[in-house]
Structure formats: structure tokens, C-alpha cells
Design a protein around this motif. Structure first.
Motif, short mmCIF file in Angstrom:
data_model
loop_
_atom_site.label_atom_id
_atom_site.label_comp_id
_atom_site.label_asym_id
_atom_site.label_seq_id
_atom_site.Cartn_x
_atom_site.Cartn_y
_atom_site.Cartn_z
N ASP A 116 2.53 -36.71 -38.71
CA ASP A 116 2.73 -35.83 -39.86
C ASP A 116 4.01 -35.01 -39.66
O ASP A 116 4.02 -34.05 -38.89
CB ASP A 116 1.51 -34.93 -40.00
CG ASP A 116 1.56 -34.05 -41.24
OD1 ASP A 116 2.63 -33.92 -41.87
OD2 ASP A 116 0.51 -33.48 -41.57
N LEU A 117 5.08 -35.41 -40.34
CA LEU A 117 6.36 -34.73 -40.16
C LEU A 117 6.34 -33.29 -40.67
O LEU A 117 6.98 -32.42 -40.10
CB LEU A 117 7.48 -35.51 -40.85
CG LEU A 117 7.82 -36.85 -40.23
CD1 LEU A 117 8.96 -37.51 -40.99
CD2 LEU A 117 8.20 -36.68 -38.78
N GLN A 118 5.60 -33.06 -41.74
CA GLN A 118 5.50 -31.70 -42.26
C GLN A 118 4.84 -30.79 -41.22
O GLN A 118 5.32 -29.68 -40.98
CB GLN A 118 4.72 -31.68 -43.57
CG GLN A 118 4.72 -30.31 -44.22
CD GLN A 118 4.05 -30.33 -45.57
OE1 GLN A 118 3.19 -31.16 -45.85
NE2 GLN A 118 4.44 -29.39 -46.42
N ALA A 119 3.80 -31.26 -40.58
CA ALA A 119 3.14 -30.46 -39.54
C ALA A 119 4.07 -30.24 -38.36
O ALA A 119 4.11 -29.15 -37.78
CB ALA A 119 1.85 -31.14 -39.08
N MET A 120 4.85 -31.26 -37.98
CA MET A 120 5.80 -31.11 -36.88
C MET A 120 6.89 -30.11 -37.24
O MET A 120 7.27 -29.28 -36.42
CB MET A 120 6.41 -32.47 -36.52
CG MET A 120 7.33 -32.42 -35.32
SD MET A 120 6.54 -31.87 -33.78
CE MET A 120 5.50 -33.27 -33.44
N ALA A 121 7.39 -30.16 -38.47
CA ALA A 121 8.41 -29.20 -38.91
C ALA A 121 7.85 -27.78 -38.87
O ALA A 121 8.53 -26.85 -38.42
CB ALA A 121 8.89 -29.54 -40.32
N ARG A 122 6.63 -27.61 -39.30
CA ARG A 122 6.00 -26.28 -39.24
C ARG A 122 5.85 -25.80 -37.80
O ARG A 122 6.07 -24.64 -37.50
CB ARG A 122 4.63 -26.31 -39.92
CG ARG A 122 4.73 -26.36 -41.41
CD ARG A 122 3.36 -26.34 -42.05
NE ARG A 122 3.49 -26.28 -43.49
CZ ARG A 122 2.67 -26.85 -44.34
NH1 ARG A 122 1.60 -27.51 -43.90
NH2 ARG A 122 2.86 -26.77 -45.64
N TYR A 123 5.48 -26.71 -36.92
CA TYR A 123 5.35 -26.37 -35.50
C TYR A 123 6.70 -25.89 -34.95
O TYR A 123 6.77 -24.89 -34.24
CB TYR A 123 4.85 -27.59 -34.71
CG TYR A 123 4.84 -27.37 -33.23
CD1 TYR A 123 3.80 -26.68 -32.62
CD2 TYR A 123 5.90 -27.82 -32.44
CE1 TYR A 123 3.81 -26.44 -31.25
CE2 TYR A 123 5.90 -27.59 -31.07
CZ TYR A 123 4.87 -26.91 -30.49
OH TYR A 123 4.88 -26.67 -29.13
N VAL A 124 7.77 -26.62 -35.29
CA VAL A 124 9.11 -26.28 -34.80
C VAL A 124 9.50 -24.88 -35.25
O VAL A 124 9.89 -24.03 -34.44
CB VAL A 124 10.16 -27.32 -35.27
CG1 VAL A 124 11.58 -26.82 -35.05
CG2 VAL A 124 9.94 -28.64 -34.55
N VAL A 125 9.42 -24.61 -36.55
CA VAL A 125 9.92 -23.33 -37.05
C VAL A 125 8.99 -22.16 -36.73
O VAL A 125 9.40 -21.00 -36.82
CB VAL A 125 10.22 -23.38 -38.56
CG1 VAL A 125 11.27 -24.42 -38.86
CG2 VAL A 125 8.98 -23.59 -39.40
N ALA A 126 7.76 -22.43 -36.30
CA ALA A 126 6.84 -21.35 -35.93
C ALA A 126 7.04 -20.88 -34.50
O ALA A 126 6.35 -19.94 -34.06
CB ALA A 126 5.40 -21.80 -36.14
N ASN A 127 7.97 -21.45 -33.76
CA ASN A 127 8.20 -21.05 -32.37
C ASN A 127 8.45 -19.55 -32.21
O ASN A 127 7.89 -18.93 -31.31
CB ASN A 127 9.34 -21.86 -31.77
CG ASN A 127 8.84 -23.10 -31.07
OD1 ASN A 127 8.51 -23.05 -29.90
ND2 ASN A 127 8.75 -24.19 -31.81
N PRO A 128 9.29 -18.92 -33.02
CA PRO A 128 9.51 -17.47 -32.85
C PRO A 128 8.24 -16.65 -33.04
O PRO A 128 8.05 -15.63 -32.37
CB PRO A 128 10.54 -17.13 -33.93
CG PRO A 128 11.20 -18.42 -34.26
CD PRO A 128 10.16 -19.48 -34.06
N LEU A 129 7.38 -17.10 -33.92
CA LEU A 129 6.10 -16.42 -34.15
C LEU A 129 5.21 -16.54 -32.91
O LEU A 129 4.68 -15.54 -32.41
CB LEU A 129 5.41 -17.06 -35.36
CG LEU A 129 4.18 -16.39 -35.90
CD1 LEU A 129 4.49 -15.00 -36.42
CD2 LEU A 129 3.59 -17.24 -37.02
#
Length: 148
Positions: A116-129
Motif C-alpha cells: 500500500d503506497l499510500q500507507a507507506m507515504a503516510r509512514y514516511v511523512v509521519a516521522n517528525p510526529l
């Protein structure tokens, strides 16, 4: 570097393959984990370099986040090898910033088509959180994604 570390590093590179159209999650770390990209100019310069390379159609960035001491980059490779792309971006970034920025090498993971690329993209950008740098993803300035 110890003989065992060199052997491990060479073995890792020997197993790396690049495929045009393949999607990769790349992680590159700064030298000695220095928070180089805490500096606004340095972080924006890395982003400019990534975007300029994308304009040459070497890759398509799907998502990224520039953390103070590393980069997470979800991309689709379009031309050349992954090692060439990452090496080129790291080299140009270091020259523009004016100092040695990066630890040698990088970590990559080729994603399977069914992931799931959308889930992977969300995982990537949530790193600062997850790292506790911000309370909301939108408050962190150094990320982007094609879709969320």
C-alpha cells in the motif's frame, strides 16, 4: 572501518539491484548523525536538489521527509541506477551546503507491487510526529507527498 564492516558493506552493495519503474524507500543518514538539516537553508537545499533531479526525469518522488539527521525518500526510479541517483543527490547537496554532509552509503528497500503506497507515504511523512519534533504533521516544514 573494520574488515568485517567492509565485507558487510560490500556484500550489501553486491545484492542491490535497480529497476526502472521500481519503487524504493531510501534512507540516507548524515555523517555522525549530525543534525545538519535542522538548519533551514540546508534542508531546503536538499529538497531543491531532489526536485531538480526529478525534473530530469531520473525518478518520481512519491513522498519524503527531511529529518534533522537523515532523509526518508519514497521514489519510483525512472532512469539509471538507484546508487547513481542517491549518490548524485547527496554529492550535489553537500557541494551546495559547502561541507561533507552524508555518511557513506544508504539503506534501500524495494517495495512489492501489492504494498500500500499510500500507507507507506503516510509512514514516511509521519516521522517528525513519531520523533516528537511536532504535535501535528502539518507543523513540520520539510516533507511532501504526491498523495495522502
Amino acid at each position: 572501518m573494520s574488515k568485517d564492516a567492509r565485507f558487510s558493506s560490500n556484500r550489501l552493495r553486491a545484492g542491490r539491484w535497480s529497476g526502472e519503474g521500481q519503487i524504493y524507500l531510501v534512507t540516507a543518514v548524515t555523517k555522525l548523525r549530525q543534525p545538519v538539516f535542522h538548519d533551514l537553508f540546508a534542508a531546503r537545499e536538499l529538497i531543491r536538489v531532489m526536485r531538480a533531479d526529478e525534473a530530469r526525469d531520473s525518478h518520481k518522488t512519491l513522498a519524503y521527509v527531511v529529518m534533522p539527521d537523515h532523509l526518508h525518500w519514497l521514489l519510483e526510479l525512472r532512469q539509471g541506477s538507484l546508487s547513481q541517483l542517491v549518490g548524485r543527490v547527496k554529492s550535489i547537496c553537500a557541494k551546495r551546503i559547502g561541507r561533507r554532509v552524508w555518511q557513506d552509503g544508504f539503506h534501500d528497500r524495494a517495495l512489492r507491487k501489492e504494498e500500500d503506497l499510500q500507507a507507506m507515504a503516510r509512514y514516511v511523512v509521519a516521522n517528525p510526529l513519531r520523533a516528537g519534533l511536532v504535535e501535528r504533521i502539518g507543523d513540520y516544514p520539510h516533507w511532501d507527498a504526491v498523495w495522502l
